[in-house]
Write a protein that holds these residues in place. Structure first.
Motif, PDB file in Angstrom:
ATOM      1  N   LEU A 194      -0.287  44.967  33.409  1.00  0.00           N
ATOM      2  CA  LEU A 194      -1.747  45.151  32.594  1.00  0.00           C
ATOM      3  C   LEU A 194      -1.936  44.258  31.620  1.00  0.00           C
ATOM      4  O   LEU A 194      -2.948  43.770  31.387  1.00  0.00           O
ATOM      5  CB  LEU A 194      -1.551  46.752  31.889  1.00  0.00           C
ATOM      6  CG  LEU A 194      -1.562  47.866  32.763  1.00  0.00           C
ATOM      7  CD1 LEU A 194      -1.380  49.268  32.177  1.00  0.00           C
ATOM      8  CD2 LEU A 194      -2.699  47.848  33.801  1.00  0.00           C
ATOM      9  N   ILE A 195      -0.932  43.960  30.912  1.00  0.00           N
ATOM     10  CA  ILE A 195      -1.028  42.946  29.797  1.00  0.00           C
ATOM     11  C   ILE A 195      -1.463  41.518  30.262  1.00  0.00           C
ATOM     12  O   ILE A 195      -2.303  40.979  29.761  1.00  0.00           O
ATOM     13  CB  ILE A 195       0.340  42.711  28.751  1.00  0.00           C
ATOM     14  CG1 ILE A 195       0.505  44.102  28.132  1.00  0.00           C
ATOM     15  CG2 ILE A 195       0.315  41.633  27.821  1.00  0.00           C
ATOM     16  CD1 ILE A 195       2.003  44.208  27.391  1.00  0.00           C
ATOM     17  N   MET A 196      -0.916  41.142  31.214  1.00  0.00           N
ATOM     18  CA  MET A 196      -1.171  39.919  31.973  1.00  0.00           C
ATOM     19  C   MET A 196      -1.983  39.896  33.381  1.00  0.00           C
ATOM     20  O   MET A 196      -2.474  38.812  33.730  1.00  0.00           O
ATOM     21  CB  MET A 196       0.340  39.138  32.568  1.00  0.00           C
ATOM     22  CG  MET A 196       1.187  38.974  31.254  1.00  0.00           C
ATOM     23  SD  MET A 196       2.908  38.096  31.872  1.00  0.00           S
ATOM     24  CE  MET A 196       2.203  36.532  32.302  1.00  0.00           C
ATOM     25  N   GLN A 197      -2.466  40.971  33.292  1.00  0.00           N
ATOM     26  CA  GLN A 197      -3.881  41.033  34.371  1.00  0.00           C
ATOM     27  C   GLN A 197      -3.443  40.901  35.624  1.00  0.00           C
ATOM     28  O   GLN A 197      -4.216  40.009  36.384  1.00  0.00           O
ATOM     29  CB  GLN A 197      -4.919  40.276  33.867  1.00  0.00           C
ATOM     30  CG  GLN A 197      -5.486  40.740  32.360  1.00  0.00           C
ATOM     31  CD  GLN A 197      -6.641  39.632  31.877  1.00  0.00           C
ATOM     32  OE1 GLN A 197      -6.956  38.748  32.636  1.00  0.00           O
ATOM     33  NE2 GLN A 197      -7.353  40.183  30.777  1.00  0.00           N
ATOM     34  N   ASP A 198      -2.280  41.039  35.976  1.00  0.00           N
ATOM     35  CA  ASP A 198      -1.724  40.895  37.418  1.00  0.00           C
ATOM     36  C   ASP A 198      -0.683  42.055  37.801  1.00  0.00           C
ATOM     37  O   ASP A 198       0.502  41.824  38.033  1.00  0.00           O
ATOM     38  CB  ASP A 198      -0.905  39.829  37.560  1.00  0.00           C
ATOM     39  CG  ASP A 198      -0.688  39.191  39.124  1.00  0.00           C
ATOM     40  OD1 ASP A 198      -1.011  39.901  39.926  1.00  0.00           O
ATOM     41  OD2 ASP A 198      -0.176  38.149  39.446  1.00  0.00           O
ATOM     42  N   VAL A 199      -1.323  43.289  38.006  1.00  0.00           N
ATOM     43  CA  VAL A 199      -0.534  44.474  38.328  1.00  0.00           C
ATOM     44  C   VAL A 199       0.147  44.295  39.480  1.00  0.00           C
ATOM     45  O   VAL A 199       1.315  44.927  39.782  1.00  0.00           O
ATOM     46  CB  VAL A 199      -1.136  45.635  38.154  1.00  0.00           C
ATOM     47  CG1 VAL A 199      -0.553  46.919  38.466  1.00  0.00           C
ATOM     48  CG2 VAL A 199      -2.072  45.700  36.669  1.00  0.00           C
ATOM     49  N   GLN A 200      -0.343  43.887  40.754  1.00  0.00           N
ATOM     50  CA  GLN A 200       0.121  43.847  42.096  1.00  0.00           C
ATOM     51  C   GLN A 200       1.292  43.037  42.086  1.00  0.00           C
ATOM     52  O   GLN A 200       2.361  43.552  42.544  1.00  0.00           O
ATOM     53  CB  GLN A 200      -0.922  43.292  43.028  1.00  0.00           C
ATOM     54  CG  GLN A 200      -0.392  43.340  44.445  1.00  0.00           C
ATOM     55  CD  GLN A 200      -1.563  42.534  45.451  1.00  0.00           C
ATOM     56  OE1 GLN A 200      -2.596  42.272  44.912  1.00  0.00           O
ATOM     57  NE2 GLN A 200      -1.138  42.702  46.533  1.00  0.00           N
ATOM     58  N   SER A 201       1.564  41.960  41.567  1.00  0.00           N
ATOM     59  CA  SER A 201       2.460  40.771  41.594  1.00  0.00           C
ATOM     60  C   SER A 201       3.656  41.542  40.695  1.00  0.00           C
ATOM     61  O   SER A 201       4.715  41.636  41.037  1.00  0.00           O
ATOM     62  CB  SER A 201       2.436  39.442  41.086  1.00  0.00           C
ATOM     63  OG  SER A 201       1.171  39.000  41.799  1.00  0.00           O
ATOM     64  N   ALA A 202       3.288  42.392  39.572  1.00  0.00           N
ATOM     65  CA  ALA A 202       4.126  42.854  38.505  1.00  0.00           C
ATOM     66  C   ALA A 202       4.931  43.998  39.397  1.00  0.00           C
ATOM     67  O   ALA A 202       6.095  44.328  39.144  1.00  0.00           O
ATOM     68  CB  ALA A 202       3.403  43.111  37.371  1.00  0.00           C
TER      69      ALA A 202
END
Length: 264
Positions: free
Chosen positions: A43-51
């Motif tokens: 959420l913070i880095m705006q890449d939930v899928q990869s995270a």
């Protein structure tokens, strides 16, 4: 990463630790879990899928992480937050296996820093016992919050946030150099990704060893594996089938016991 993203991730590294200001239930047992931590970083880095790809792998790997005899293992909060952030920063364009391998690299760095800071935190907390003992001997119970809350939380905050800021800032500075990612060979990330899969298998094995009470129950596991692998059913479909079988088994077993009870 932006400065705000670095500060937020470092703050959650503190909040997800043992004894943070939010308590262990919200902190260590919730924010400190790899799956939750990866989601927050996403959420913070705006890449939930990869995270989440990284978080699932780290969560299963954590299940295989055993600390025999109270030994200090890798710091879970440090490892997960920094590992996920490192994978998102340096893993752009990589496949899932390489992305997990990248996460393992930075999770190892974070876990090592966290383990070191745990020892520093323990050492810095020793004088607090004398302060608390002094207040207790003088009967000044109203001042007990100073060593037990104020000073202890300050030490915990500094020992986690400050090193995390340094590590995350260094990662960001390194990512801005175009040739830095090439310093890590592709075979290294692939090998670590495979190693992460082995750790995931170990974690699942440990869980299954607790779930299997009788030998025939392995057949149930293999049936679910076959449905997913060969019949290509979704996990939800297999779960529904499992619930139906469990209900039929329960009522069939109950009716059998009732009939035997009536006969006797």
């Amino acid at each position: 990463m932006t400065t705000l993203q670095i500060i937020l991730i470092a703050l959650f590294i503190y909040l997800g630790s043992i004894g943070s200001i939010v308590g262990n239930t919200i902190g260590w047992y919730t924010l400190g879990r790899p799956l939750v931590a990866a989601f927050i970083v996403g959420l913070i880095m705006q890449d939930v899928q990869s995270a989440m790809i990284v978080g699932i792998a780290l969560q299963i790997m954590y299940m295989g992480n055993v600390t025999p005899g109270g030994a200090v293992a890798w710091d879970l909060s440090y490892a997960t937050y920094i590992g996920t952030a490192g994978a998102l920063v340096f893993g752009k364009g990589l496949d899932s296996t390489e992305l997990i391998g990248m996460a393992v690299i930075f999770a190892g760095i974070g876990g090592l820093v966290g383990q070191l800071m745990w020892n520093v935190s323990y050492a810095l907390n020793l004088p607090l016992n004398r302060i608390a003992q002094k207040y207790a001997a003088q009967g000044e119970t109203r001042k007990m919050w100073i060593p037990n809350v104020a000073l202890a939380q300050t030490i915990g905050f500094l020992c986690r946030v400050v090193p995390a800021l340094i590590v995350l800032t260094s990662m960001t500075a390194a990512s801005q150099q175009a040739d830095f990612a090439s310093l890590i060979p592709g075979w290294v990330t692939t090998a670590l990704g495979i190693f992460g899969g082995m750790m995931a298998a170990l974690g699942m094995g440990i869980i299954l060893s607790f779930l299997w009470k009788k030998q025939y129950q392995i057949v149930i596991f293999l049936a679910g594996f076959i449905l997913v692998t060969y019949f290509e059913l979704s996990m939800m479909a297999v779960a529904v089938i499992g619930v139906i079988i469990a209900v039929l088994y329960f009522y069939g077993f109950s009716n059998t016991e009732n009939r035997e009870g009536i006969k006797s």
